[in-house]
Design an enzyme around this catalytic site. Structure first.
Site, mmCIF file in Angstrom:
data_model
loop_
_atom_site.group_PDB
_atom_site.id
_atom_site.type_symbol
_atom_site.label_atom_id
_atom_site.label_comp_id
_atom_site.label_asym_id
_atom_site.label_seq_id
_atom_site.Cartn_x
_atom_site.Cartn_y
_atom_site.Cartn_z
ATOM 1 N N ARG B 145 41.415 45.789 36.636
ATOM 2 C CA ARG B 145 42.037 46.266 37.876
ATOM 3 C C ARG B 145 43.309 47.064 37.685
ATOM 4 O O ARG B 145 43.878 47.555 38.659
ATOM 5 C CB ARG B 145 42.276 45.088 38.818
ATOM 6 C CG ARG B 145 40.976 44.416 39.161
ATOM 7 C CD ARG B 145 40.979 43.461 40.302
ATOM 8 N NE ARG B 145 39.648 42.900 40.304
ATOM 9 C CZ ARG B 145 39.268 41.855 39.571
ATOM 10 N NH1 ARG B 145 40.150 41.216 38.831
ATOM 11 N NH2 ARG B 145 38.029 41.443 39.580
ATOM 12 N N GLY B 205 37.269 33.203 34.986
ATOM 13 C CA GLY B 205 36.231 32.330 34.419
ATOM 14 C C GLY B 205 35.901 31.128 35.284
ATOM 15 O O GLY B 205 35.294 30.176 34.794
ATOM 16 N N GLU B 207 33.704 30.585 37.355
ATOM 17 C CA GLU B 207 32.273 30.303 37.509
ATOM 18 C C GLU B 207 31.707 29.614 36.272
ATOM 19 O O GLU B 207 30.499 29.356 36.185
ATOM 20 C CB GLU B 207 31.491 31.596 37.771
ATOM 21 C CG GLU B 207 31.408 31.973 39.239
ATOM 22 C CD GLU B 207 32.744 32.185 39.905
ATOM 23 O OE1 GLU B 207 33.542 32.992 39.386
ATOM 24 O OE2 GLU B 207 33.023 31.532 40.931
ATOM 25 N N ASN B 275 38.284 29.687 43.219
ATOM 26 C CA ASN B 275 37.476 28.541 43.626
ATOM 27 C C ASN B 275 37.562 27.398 42.608
ATOM 28 O O ASN B 275 37.759 27.623 41.427
ATOM 29 C CB ASN B 275 36.009 28.970 43.757
ATOM 30 C CG ASN B 275 35.461 29.519 42.456
ATOM 31 O OD1 ASN B 275 35.643 30.698 42.159
ATOM 32 N ND2 ASN B 275 34.811 28.683 41.659
ATOM 33 N N ASP B 318 32.757 28.870 47.739
ATOM 34 C CA ASP B 318 33.264 29.870 46.788
ATOM 35 C C ASP B 318 34.314 30.780 47.421
ATOM 36 O O ASP B 318 34.327 31.984 47.206
ATOM 37 C CB ASP B 318 32.101 30.705 46.207
ATOM 38 C CG ASP B 318 32.524 31.581 45.038
ATOM 39 O OD1 ASP B 318 33.618 31.359 44.488
ATOM 40 O OD2 ASP B 318 31.748 32.502 44.683
#
Lengths: 151, 559
Positions: B145, B205, B207, B275, B318
């Site tokens: 980004r 990370g 997830e 999340n 999420d």
């Protein structure tokens, strides 16, 4: 469907030029491990055999992250090239028929990288190979938690 | 007979085979903390990720304005696409926000790329390319980004969790630090932020069941100053929000993967967190799961969490809260505004985290509700194994990571809104390090979707809406020219009237937008620049557009 015991025979069918496919299927060639000097610098030779359009080895294993010095040999009777990963910029070398050159790469690990010959469709015919970097990240970069189960 | 080999020599840098000069003017030498503190006052440049520490994405430039924006034309285009085989070959995206310093642009791409460009002509001055492993763990694509600049250097993170300091005149590496564990599933994608003599990063990370953290590094040497984990260990404050006898905290997620904002008077860095893990299976992590889906206010000198506010306690949808925390003042109060994935706009007192008010900013919210005074009432969530649960907004949220902008003269936030639902079916899985750890099968609605660029005042009242048939997936930019710039998933780059939302100009860029535009002037001429390159977690954001085709261009406009 063919079962696993036929793996070597099947690989022989698809390996090489103008056999099962038009070119050599990626990742179906040989595998080798780089050697290491006392200072930690790694060394290996990669080469293109005559009419193979494939890198030997097709998988090169590095024991850890760092610097690897490659000797690159073109034993083919055609001109190729080599475009390799390295921190900072990709490394390029032209490979005339029957030529030999060098490349010095800096690679993080663990993980693996692809490299190839950026000429015509050399990459698709089989001149794409992998460099596998083994090892772990530095201890200070690991998460503060107990060891976790891995697959 | 042995024939001697032809000597092919030593491999060279690939960029030697180009016309680039491999040198840029030494423009970042004078960029230091004092200048970044006053970044908006040098609006001819864009020297830090949001344009200023406050995250407003607001520029004082007004040469391009409501009267003449209709005459905006392409000044130059920088193009680059994938070379060879790379991680996320099919899903990489151009998500950066370009920085500009005295006529030199620094912009990051995918796969470890950073370019220094002449901001007037687009000429490539130098290029840095980090070697990123093909098998690096990426939840959502090969993206980055943005970068940071200071003291003659450019800083960026890489997909394989490295922090790099480059010489800003040559692009040569000065130092490198490993800031995460790729075997654990960690990566990095945010633009680092320079604060004082340090640089702040965060990890990605969530997830993959990692333990999120925020890190501070010495600007000159890369030595670590502090690390703050966003999931507490047993016995630490907040640990009571995790199961007491379990391992859940070790895999709790809460990653800081979007750049935070900073208040120099309060000495606080406002970090959004992601999340908890596993995303949709809350049964294995009973409790509120601090500091997931929160803003944490960190003392920049020590990393100590001074206060926090959790937007989605015990998240089951999420709903990361990583996106910007915009700092603004109202009635003499220091406030912070945040548009969350859960569909609500929150305004907090940024001195202590006290909630001021909560307002929905998207039409369809049915996961539950949050009252104006912050009472949290979940209604629909995937809590039974194998039973599908449909909810609005879907897991990409009512606003993804892409940023709102804020026009202080109008007291208006311009919000890229996504209105799309999803179905999650809980599927428990055993944790294994480095493997996806979602705890559900997830399918985002492929049709029945909408989006908008919506203008809200700081009280949460909607003032205008520019409607789209698709969810918005790109940041907005606002300027003193009374304009709002925004790119759409179908490729249009729009200029809207900041007070009315009236469309004043558009240009079809040839690929969808998923980035953050910026603006600058050189020699008195104003430019608007926007990275364009469709990709990322499209199956979550706009699944109906995942086959649209790719692009990879930086397009710069001027009058």
């Amino acid at each position: 469907m063919t079962i696993a015991e036929d793996r070597e025979a099947l690989l022989a069918e698809i390996g090489g030029q103008n056999k099962a496919a038009i070119g050599a299927v990626l990742g179906t060639g040989s595998i080798a491990k780089a050697s290491e000097r006392p200072d930690g610098t790694m060394e290996a030779t990669i080469r293109i055999a005559e009419d193979a359009l494939a890198w030997e080895p097709s998988v090169l294993v590095l024991p850890h992250a760092g610097t690897v010095e490659l000797t690159i040999i073109n034993d083919d009777k055609n001109t190729h090239a080599c475009l390799l990963p390295s921190n900072g910029d990709r490394k390029f070398i032209g490979l005339l028929n029957h030529s030999k050159g060098r490349a010095t790469l800096e690679l993080d690990g663990p993980g693996y990288y692809w490299y190839g010959s950026p000429a015509g469709n050399d990459e698709g015919r089989g001149l794409t190979a992998a460099i596998v970097v083994s090892g772990e990240v530095p201890p200070e970069a690991k998460l503060d938690r107990p060891a976790q189960p891995r697959p | 007979m042995t024939i001697e080999y032809v000597d092919a020599g030593e491999a060279i840098n690939h960029s030697q085979l180009s016309t680039m000069p491999h040198r840029a003017p030494d423009v970042t030498r004078g960029i230091n903390y004092d200048r970044i503190l006053q970044a908006r006052n040098e609006s001819h440049n864009w020297i830090t990720y949001y344009g200023d520490y406050d995250g407003k994405r607001y520029s004082l430039l007004d040469q391009i304005n409501v009267d003449n924006v209709k005459d905006l034309k392409v000044a130059w285009i920088h193009q680059s696409s994938a070379t060879g085989m790379m991680a996320s070959t099919s899903t990489y995206a151009f998500e950066a926000c370009p920085l500009v310093v005295d006529g030199v642009m620094f912009v990051t791409g995918w796969d470890g790329l950073l370019w220094a460009l002449d901001a007037v002509t687009g000429e490539q001055l130098w290029r840095y390319k980090h070697a990123v492993p093909f098998d690096v763990t990426l939840c959502c694509a090969n993206v980055n980004r943005g970068c940071a600049v200071a003291n003659g250097k450019v800083y960026m993170v890489t997909q394989n969790a490295q922090l790099l300091a480059l010489d800003a005149t040559t692009g040569e590496k000065v130092w490198q630090k490993t800031i995460g564990d790729v075997r654990a599933g960690e990566s990095a994608s945010l633009a680092p932020l320079v604060v004082k003599d340090t640089i702040i990063t965060g990890s990605a990370g969530g997830e993959f069941g990692v333990r999120g953290h925020i890190d501070c590094w010495d600007l000159e040497t890369g030595e670590q100053r502090w690390r703050t984990y966003t999931v507490p260990k047993p016995g630490e404050p907040g640990s009571e929000t995790w199961p007491a006898d379990g391992e859940a905290w070790q895999r709790g997620g809460a990653n800081h993967w979007v750049t935070g904002t900073y208040d120099p008077e309060l000495n606080l860095y406002y970090a959004g967190t992601g999340n908890p893990a596993p995303d949709f299976d809350g049964e294995v992590r009973q409790g509120d799961n601090l500091y997931s889906d929160s803003v944490v206010a960190l003392d920049v000198d020590t990393g100590e969490i001074k206060w926090h506010y959790q937007f989605t306690p015990h998240d089951l949808w999420d709903y990361d809260s990583t996106m910007e925390m915009t700092l603004f003042e109202r009635d003499g109060k220091k406030l912070l505004a945040h548009f969350d994935k859960n569909g609500y706009m929150f305004v907090l007192d940024r001195t202590n985290g006290e909630l001021q008010h909560v307002t929905p900013f998207v039409d369809r919210i049915d996961w539950g509700a949050i009252t104006r005074d912050g009472k949290f009432m979940p209604r629909k969530y995937p809590d039974k194994e194998g039973e599908p649960c449909h909810f609005f907004p879907g897991p990409a949220g009512a606003k993804e990571w892409t940023h709102a902008s804020y026009h202080p003269e109008h007291d208006l936030f311009y919000v890229p809104v996504a209105d799309v639902g999803a179905t999650a079916t809980r599927r428990r899985r055993e944790f294994k390090e480095g493997m996806p750890y979602w705890g559900a099968a997830v399918e985002v609605d492929v049709d029945n979707m909408a989006g908008s660029i919506s203008a809200f005042d700081s009280h949460g009242e909607e003032k205008w809406r520019y409607r789209l048939n698709l969810p918005m997936a790109a940041s907005t930019l606002t300027t003193a020219g009374n304009l709002v710039f925004a790119g759409t998933p179908t490729g249009e780059f729009l200029a809207l009237h900041a007070e009315t939302g009236e469309e004043l100009w558009r240009f079809q860029c040839g690929s969808g937008h998923h980035s953050s535009p910026s603006t600058y002037t050189v020699d008195g001429k104003q430019y608007i620049t926007v990275p364009v390159g469709w990709g990322g977690w499209l199956e979550g954001i706009v699944p109906g557009m995942s086959g649209q085709g790719k692009g990879a261009s930086l397009i710069t406009f001027s009058l």
